[in-house]
Write a protein that holds these residues in place. Structure first.
Motif, mmCIF file in Angstrom:
data_model
loop_
_atom_site.group_PDB
_atom_site.id
_atom_site.type_symbol
_atom_site.label_atom_id
_atom_site.label_comp_id
_atom_site.label_asym_id
_atom_site.label_seq_id
_atom_site.Cartn_x
_atom_site.Cartn_y
_atom_site.Cartn_z
ATOM 1 N N ASP A 1 7.451 -0.698 -8.221
ATOM 2 C CA ASP A 1 6.054 -1.117 -8.358
ATOM 3 C C ASP A 1 5.818 -1.976 -9.585
ATOM 4 O O ASP A 1 4.671 -2.352 -9.853
ATOM 5 N N CYS A 2 6.883 -2.303 -10.323
ATOM 6 C CA CYS A 2 6.738 -3.157 -11.510
ATOM 7 C C CYS A 2 7.410 -4.516 -11.321
ATOM 8 O O CYS A 2 7.581 -5.255 -12.291
ATOM 9 N N VAL A 3 7.813 -4.835 -10.104
ATOM 10 C CA VAL A 3 8.408 -6.140 -9.817
ATOM 11 C C VAL A 3 7.732 -6.746 -8.592
ATOM 12 O O VAL A 3 7.136 -6.034 -7.771
ATOM 13 N N VAL A 4 7.826 -8.052 -8.474
ATOM 14 C CA VAL A 4 7.345 -8.774 -7.292
ATOM 15 C C VAL A 4 8.555 -9.436 -6.650
ATOM 16 O O VAL A 4 9.239 -10.237 -7.288
ATOM 17 N N ALA B 1 0.834 -1.205 0.000
ATOM 18 C CA ALA B 1 0.000 0.000 0.000
ATOM 19 C C ALA B 1 0.866 1.252 0.000
ATOM 20 O O ALA B 1 0.572 2.229 -0.701
ATOM 21 N N ALA B 2 1.961 1.229 0.776
ATOM 22 C CA ALA B 2 2.848 2.391 0.842
ATOM 23 C C ALA B 2 3.523 2.655 -0.503
ATOM 24 O O ALA B 2 3.622 3.804 -0.953
ATOM 25 N N ILE B 3 3.986 1.592 -1.159
ATOM 26 C CA ILE B 3 4.638 1.747 -2.471
ATOM 27 C C ILE B 3 3.670 2.352 -3.474
ATOM 28 O O ILE B 3 4.022 3.263 -4.231
ATOM 29 N N GLY B 4 2.430 1.867 -3.466
ATOM 30 C CA GLY B 4 1.423 2.444 -4.359
ATOM 31 C C GLY B 4 1.174 3.911 -4.061
ATOM 32 O O GLY B 4 0.995 4.719 -4.975
ATOM 33 N N GLU B 5 1.178 4.263 -2.774
ATOM 34 C CA GLU B 5 0.938 5.661 -2.394
ATOM 35 C C GLU B 5 2.099 6.556 -2.808
ATOM 36 O O GLU B 5 1.890 7.676 -3.272
ATOM 37 N N TRP B 6 3.346 6.075 -2.661
ATOM 38 C CA TRP B 6 4.506 6.888 -3.049
ATOM 39 C C TRP B 6 4.464 7.226 -4.531
ATOM 40 O O TRP B 6 4.683 8.383 -4.908
ATOM 41 N N PHE B 7 4.192 6.235 -5.361
ATOM 42 C CA PHE B 7 4.130 6.496 -6.804
ATOM 43 C C PHE B 7 2.899 7.331 -7.149
ATOM 44 O O PHE B 7 2.945 8.161 -8.059
ATOM 45 N N GLY B 8 1.793 7.111 -6.428
ATOM 46 C CA GLY B 8 0.604 7.925 -6.658
ATOM 47 C C GLY B 8 0.853 9.395 -6.356
ATOM 48 O O GLY B 8 0.435 10.281 -7.109
ATOM 49 N N LEU B 9 1.553 9.675 -5.245
ATOM 50 C CA LEU B 9 1.881 11.063 -4.907
ATOM 51 C C LEU B 9 2.807 11.675 -5.948
ATOM 52 O O LEU B 9 2.656 12.841 -6.325
ATOM 53 N N GLU C 1 23.767 7.347 -19.212
ATOM 54 C CA GLU C 1 22.476 7.694 -19.810
ATOM 55 C C GLU C 1 21.319 7.209 -18.950
ATOM 56 O O GLU C 1 20.274 7.874 -18.842
ATOM 57 N N ALA C 2 21.476 6.062 -18.301
ATOM 58 C CA ALA C 2 20.407 5.492 -17.477
ATOM 59 C C ALA C 2 20.440 5.989 -16.039
ATOM 60 O O ALA C 2 19.489 5.767 -15.286
ATOM 61 N N ARG C 3 21.509 6.684 -15.657
ATOM 62 C CA ARG C 3 21.726 7.041 -14.255
ATOM 63 C C ARG C 3 20.607 7.878 -13.652
ATOM 64 O O ARG C 3 20.053 7.544 -12.588
ATOM 65 N N LYS C 4 20.236 8.978 -14.297
ATOM 66 C CA LYS C 4 19.274 9.901 -13.701
ATOM 67 C C LYS C 4 17.921 9.241 -13.475
ATOM 68 O O LYS C 4 17.309 9.388 -12.412
ATOM 69 N N ARG C 5 17.448 8.519 -14.471
ATOM 70 C CA ARG C 5 16.132 7.879 -14.330
ATOM 71 C C ARG C 5 16.161 6.823 -13.238
ATOM 72 O O ARG C 5 15.217 6.716 -12.428
ATOM 73 N N ALA C 6 17.232 6.031 -13.188
ATOM 74 C CA ALA C 6 17.316 4.969 -12.188
ATOM 75 C C ALA C 6 17.348 5.542 -10.775
ATOM 76 O O ALA C 6 16.660 5.043 -9.875
ATOM 77 N N VAL C 7 18.117 6.603 -10.569
ATOM 78 C CA VAL C 7 18.215 7.203 -9.235
ATOM 79 C C VAL C 7 16.879 7.815 -8.823
ATOM 80 O O VAL C 7 16.440 7.669 -7.678
ATOM 81 N N GLN C 8 16.210 8.493 -9.745
ATOM 82 C CA GLN C 8 14.918 9.083 -9.415
ATOM 83 C C GLN C 8 13.886 8.007 -9.071
ATOM 84 O O GLN C 8 13.107 8.169 -8.122
ATOM 85 N N LEU C 9 13.870 6.905 -9.819
ATOM 86 C CA LEU C 9 12.938 5.820 -9.512
ATOM 87 C C LEU C 9 13.223 5.213 -8.146
ATOM 88 O O LEU C 9 12.301 4.839 -7.412
ATOM 89 N N ALA C 10 14.503 5.126 -7.782
ATOM 90 C CA ALA C 10 14.854 4.597 -6.459
ATOM 91 C C ALA C 10 14.406 5.544 -5.355
ATOM 92 O O ALA C 10 13.880 5.099 -4.322
ATOM 93 N N LEU C 11 14.588 6.844 -5.551
ATOM 94 C CA LEU C 11 14.163 7.809 -4.543
ATOM 95 C C LEU C 11 12.647 7.788 -4.357
ATOM 96 O O LEU C 11 12.135 7.984 -3.249
ATOM 97 N N ILE C 12 11.912 7.544 -5.443
ATOM 98 C CA ILE C 12 10.444 7.492 -5.356
ATOM 99 C C ILE C 12 9.986 6.229 -4.632
ATOM 100 O O ILE C 12 9.199 6.283 -3.687
ATOM 101 N N GLY C 13 10.445 5.085 -5.093
ATOM 102 C CA GLY C 13 9.940 3.814 -4.591
ATOM 103 C C GLY C 13 10.778 3.157 -3.524
ATOM 104 O O GLY C 13 10.433 2.082 -3.032
ATOM 105 N N GLY C 14 11.919 3.776 -3.162
ATOM 106 C CA GLY C 14 12.785 3.208 -2.148
ATOM 107 C C GLY C 14 13.808 2.240 -2.700
ATOM 108 O O GLY C 14 14.872 2.043 -2.108
ATOM 109 N N GLU C 15 13.502 1.649 -3.856
ATOM 110 C CA GLU C 15 14.380 0.632 -4.424
ATOM 111 C C GLU C 15 14.167 0.585 -5.927
ATOM 112 O O GLU C 15 13.051 0.770 -6.417
ATOM 113 N N ALA C 16 15.241 0.361 -6.663
ATOM 114 C CA ALA C 16 15.167 0.196 -8.116
ATOM 115 C C ALA C 16 16.354 -0.654 -8.543
ATOM 116 O O ALA C 16 17.288 -0.875 -7.757
#
Length: 461
Positions: A129-132, A32-40, A93-108
């Motif tokens: 939020d795209c992995v189990v 629920a928290a992960i969904g809320e972080w990405f929702g915000l 090239e992938a650095r910025k997106r990967a770091v931002q996704l980690a900051l949002i979801g806690g892990e990437a």
């Protein structure tokens, strides 16, 4: 889905059906928290809230930009030419997106993909939020996960499920392709070769010599404040309640302006319909009152706005957000309003520096892990030789000046020691460029890189 359809359909609806016997190890509270972080972050609609300020986006983007303002990565030993040509440009090239996704979801995660035809690597960021997550090691490292990749082609929806497991032999990858008409379910399993881009995949593939699950992990180094587990949390996890309060305050402020607009107040007898249904006064504009018998006819109502009260409350919320997330005063609100005392400002700058250091450390760990994986995959796919490579010794990462650390001042003090004959210049240069210096061979390499004239003079003697 109807009962008869369910009885005779081969469609699958979850990864647990696709991979029997596996279970998601993430708690319900964390999901629920992960969904809320990405929702915000993506501004999901919430009743009686206005997310127009996009506070999560502001925090994540500013942290990322500031942390990497003077960032430099270089391979200084081992397979230097291989990494410089085949890895580093695409990792950056992938650095910025990967770091931002980690900051949002806690892990990437970064997924290194060897492109044999181009003799280089591509890096695909994977968001939380795209992995189990199926299993974790005691330290939190993921040892088993399932990820999904969706493709729309020919009016159908194809989903590739990829399970990655760590084993003593190397990373094990199980791949399954499914097809459905509308994407409402996984659908029916199809041969991997159904789509050209998956034709080279094997149903099960073991990558010998590749550590873990073959992914480079980014994890926000903060204690879990959701359920106390080893799952990493968003950089703004502890501030979620405050962010909702700011959004609610913004919504209320907007309503204040709407309600404060001038209105015409009419007595109730002016708002009744006649028997023929003739037009009446619009009740969105007119308000009927019977409290005062003298108040008949029409009067103007124009209340004073409470704007300053809402703005003051928002400023306090923003100050609290800056404190909770460890960012400096004024980053989210007005600097002038935030600078209460010099001590408070200095303290917030120190907290901000430490927060940036956490972000930098998170990426540095991921980058070294990614380079090690590329070396292992490069050898497995014969993209590079078998010569040794140590990402701790053969990689230099520089972050420039920080808030608490002035690199230029430190360099001036180091040079004073060199001038006084108290420090060898090779060691000073090794410190400056984050190079090894403890052995004569290390110092010889520093001289060759940065002191060629001295090397020549030594050779002439």
């Amino acid at each position: 889905m109807g009962i008869l359809h369910a009885m005779f359909s081969n469609d699958l609806y979850s990864f647990e059906q696709a991979f029997p016997g596996v279970r998601d190890c993430t708690s319900a509270a964390m999901k629920a928290a992960i969904g809320e972080w990405f929702g915000l972050y993506f501004g999901a609609e919430v009743d009686k809230e206005d997310p127009c300020q996009q506070l999560p986006y502001t925090v994540v983007s500013k942290l990322c930009r500031t942390a990497f303002a003077e960032y430099e990565l270089a391979v200084t030993g081992g397979k230097e030419s291989f990494f410089t040509g085949a890895v580093l440009p695409w990792l950056d090239e992938a650095r910025k997106r990967a770091v931002q996704l980690a900051l949002i979801g806690g892990e990437a995660w970064l997924k290194p993909v060897p492109l044999n035809a181009e003799k280089r690597f591509a890096f695909l960021p994977m968001r939380r939020d795209c992995v189990v997550v199926i299993a974790r090691a005691p330290g939190g490292e993921v040892t088993d996960l399932v990820s999904a990749e969706t493709t729309k082609e020919g009016g159908k929806v194809y989903t590739l499920l990829e399970r990655r497991r760590a084993s003593a032999r190397g990373a094990v990858i199980d791949s399954k392709l499914f097809c459905s008409a509308d994407g409402a379910s996984l659908g029916s399993q199809m041969p991997l070769a159904t789509l050209a881009k998956y034709a080279s995949l094997l149903p099960t593939n073991t990558l010998p010599g590749v550590e873990g699950i073959g992914l480079a992990r980014l994890a926000v180094p903060m204690e879990n404040c959701v359920d106390g587990s080893s799952d990493p949390v968003s950089v703004y996890a502890a501030a979620v309640g405050l962010i909702h309060n700011v959004n609610k305050n913004e919504w209320q402020l907007g309503r204040e302006f709407e309600k404060g607009a001038s209105r015409i107040i009419a007595s109730a007898d002016m708002m009744t319909k006649d028997k023929n249904g003739k037009a009446r006064l619009d009740d969105e504009l007119f308000a009927g009152i019977d409290d005062d018998p003298e108040a008949v006819g029409i009067t103007i109502f124009s209340p004073a706005l409470r704007e300053q009260s809402f703005l003051a409350r928002k400023a306090e919320y923003l100050r609290n957000l800056e404190t909770v997330m460890g960012i400096k005063r004024g980053l989210l609100g007005e600097v002038e309003a935030a600078q209460r005392t010099a001590t408070e400002v200095t303290s917030s700058q120190g907290d901000y520096s430490l927060t940036l250091a956490d972000v930098q450390g998170m990426w540095e760990s991921c980058a070294r892990q990614a380079l090690r994986l590329c070396d292992q995959l490069g050898r497995a796919y014969k993209l590079c030789g078998a010569e040794p490579f140590d990402p701790q010794k053969d990689v230099s990462i520089s972050w420039g000046n920080g808030i608490l650390y002035d690199k230029d001042k430190d360099w001036a003090e180091t040079m004073a020691l060199v001038s006084a004959g108290m420090l060898r210049p090779e060691i000073a240069l090794a410190w400056r460029y984050d190079l090894p210096w403890k052995t004569p061979k290390d110092l010889e390499k520093v001289r060759a890189l940065y002191m060629p004239e001295l090397e020549q003079m030594a050779g002439d003697e």
